[in-house]
Enzyme design. Structure first.
Site, PDB file in Angstrom:
ATOM      1  N   THR A   1      -7.857   4.375  -3.422  1.00 23.96           N
ATOM      2  CA  THR A   1      -9.014   3.527  -3.690  1.00 23.96           C
ATOM      3  C   THR A   1     -10.292   4.002  -2.998  1.00 23.96           C
ATOM      4  O   THR A   1     -11.393   3.727  -3.481  1.00 23.96           O
ATOM      5  CB  THR A   1      -8.733   2.080  -3.248  1.00 23.96           C
ATOM      6  OG1 THR A   1      -8.294   2.082  -1.879  1.00 23.96           O
ATOM      7  CG2 THR A   1      -7.660   1.445  -4.117  1.00 23.96           C
ATOM      8  N   THR A  34      -2.841   5.159  -1.905  1.00 24.58           N
ATOM      9  CA  THR A  34      -1.991   4.043  -1.475  1.00 24.58           C
ATOM     10  C   THR A  34      -0.872   3.788  -2.469  1.00 24.58           C
ATOM     11  O   THR A  34       0.251   3.464  -2.083  1.00 24.58           O
ATOM     12  CB  THR A  34      -2.845   2.773  -1.301  1.00 24.58           C
ATOM     13  OG1 THR A  34      -3.859   3.013  -0.333  1.00 24.58           O
ATOM     14  CG2 THR A  34      -1.989   1.595  -0.855  1.00 24.58           C
TER      15      THR A  34
END
Length: 350
Positions: free
Chosen positions: A90, A12
């Protein structure tokens, strides 16, 4: 002037949102550095050397990606730097943190994995704050090893030991260490110890690393076995669905109390005891984790151990899985596998 190797891998923090879809962006790494230059007052004192061995959303990551990242870091001659920062997604952050922790256990440098809960263009993103914390950690030379700085929503910045980080909470972007015990906190300028004894151990490791460079554990190849089957427990789990043809070892996750179904009351296909027997007949070891070693254990746990399962005590399931993959990827002798699995490589045992 601090010299930092900055390794971009996607995630991300390396993505952008467009038309309702978040995908890796070629511009995101430059965005991160641009934001850092604008918002970090001592940016002129930091020299980055960058490389991007892979660009991937971390949910698509396979253990082969760890080898790519590791070999890229080694090719860059890490001893030239004051520290290393690896940007990462993540979803599989805890697994990569464990992989780098175990592989680089003898590296006398701080290695920090930096992620973001939102793309950097989103004002809610914590990626820049996590990155600045990583730079400051290297600048202050607080400890050596693998660490993960991460600010949960509405909380202080935490620094986690890489070998103790767990996966994000369900339906949340928050990260915690095993038992909720992070290493230290960061307020934007100063680091406050949370686990003083562990911090002292990480500091002393710098000299230890130089003294133990010839040990088997520090001569590893970045080879992670693809023949480790990890099984998650849930009510009604049917072990007959598992094909053991290409399996060298099984890691069975446990409920929070260190238990799994040991009864045959609902049929042998639902009993872990019966599955352990099946694995033993096929000469496949069964490991259990996570579990706290204590004087008392539940009856079901005693039965599983009595049936021949081996418990990986006092370690997260993420660390146990990666450690098994690395052990079976590097060793064939059961004694060496066992020594590696139960040895203290990166302070993974709580």
């Amino acid at each position: 002037m601090k010299k930092i190797l900055l390794v971009f891998t996607g995630g991300t923090i390396g993505s952008a949102a467009a038309n309702g879809t978040i995908r890796p962006s070629d511009n995101a790494p430059y965005k991160l550095l641009h934001l850092f230059q604008d918002q970090y007052g001592d940016a002129a004192t930091i020299q980055f050397e960058t490389l991007q061995p892979i660009q991937i959303l971390s949910e698509n990551l396979a253990p082969a990606a760890w080898k790519i990242i590791i070999e890229a870091i080694e090719s860059a001659q890490p001893d030239k730097y004051d520290g290393i920062i690896v940007t990462h997604g993540t979803d599989t952050l805890a697994y990569t943190a464990a992989a780098l922790s175990f592989y680089f256990g003898a590296l006398a440098l701080p290695v920090l994995l930096v992620s973001s809960d939102y793309p950097l263009d989103n004002p809610k993103a914590n990626g820049l704050a996590n990155f600045i914390c990583a730079v400051e950690f290297i600048k202050q030379h607080l400890a050596v090893g693998v660490f993960v700085p991460y600010r949960n929503a509405g909380q202080a910045m935490q620094i986690h030991l890489g070998s103790r980080l767990t996966c994000s909470l369900q339906l949340s972007g928050d990260f915690y260490s095993v038992q909720g015990k992070s290493l230290m906190l960061f307020d934007g300028q100063h680091f406050t110890p949370v686990d003083t004894a562990l911090i002292d151990s990480c500091k002393s490791t710098e000299q230890d690393c130089r003294n133990t460079a010839a040990s088997d554990f520090n001569l590893l190849m970045p080879t992670f076995s693809s023949r480790i089957l990890m099984v998650k427990p849930y009510p009604g789990l049917d072990y007959s669905h598992f094909n053991l043809t290409a399996v060298d070892a099984v890691l069975h996750d446990l409920y929070h109390s260190g238990t799994a179904c040991s009864t045959g009351r609902w049929g042998e296909k639902h009993s872990l005891l019966a599955f352990i027997t099946r694995c033993r007949d096929n000469k496949i070891p069964v490991y259990l984790a996570p579990a706290i070693q204590s004087e008392n254990a539940y009856q079901s746990t005693r039965e599983l151990i009595g049936q021949g399962a081996e418990t990986v005590w006092d370690m997260s399931i993420e660390a146990a899985y990666v450690k098994l993959m690395l052990a079976y990827g590097n060793f064939t002798e059961p004694g060496k596998i066992n020594n590696f699995l139960h040895g203290n490589i990166a302070f993974e045992h709580i």
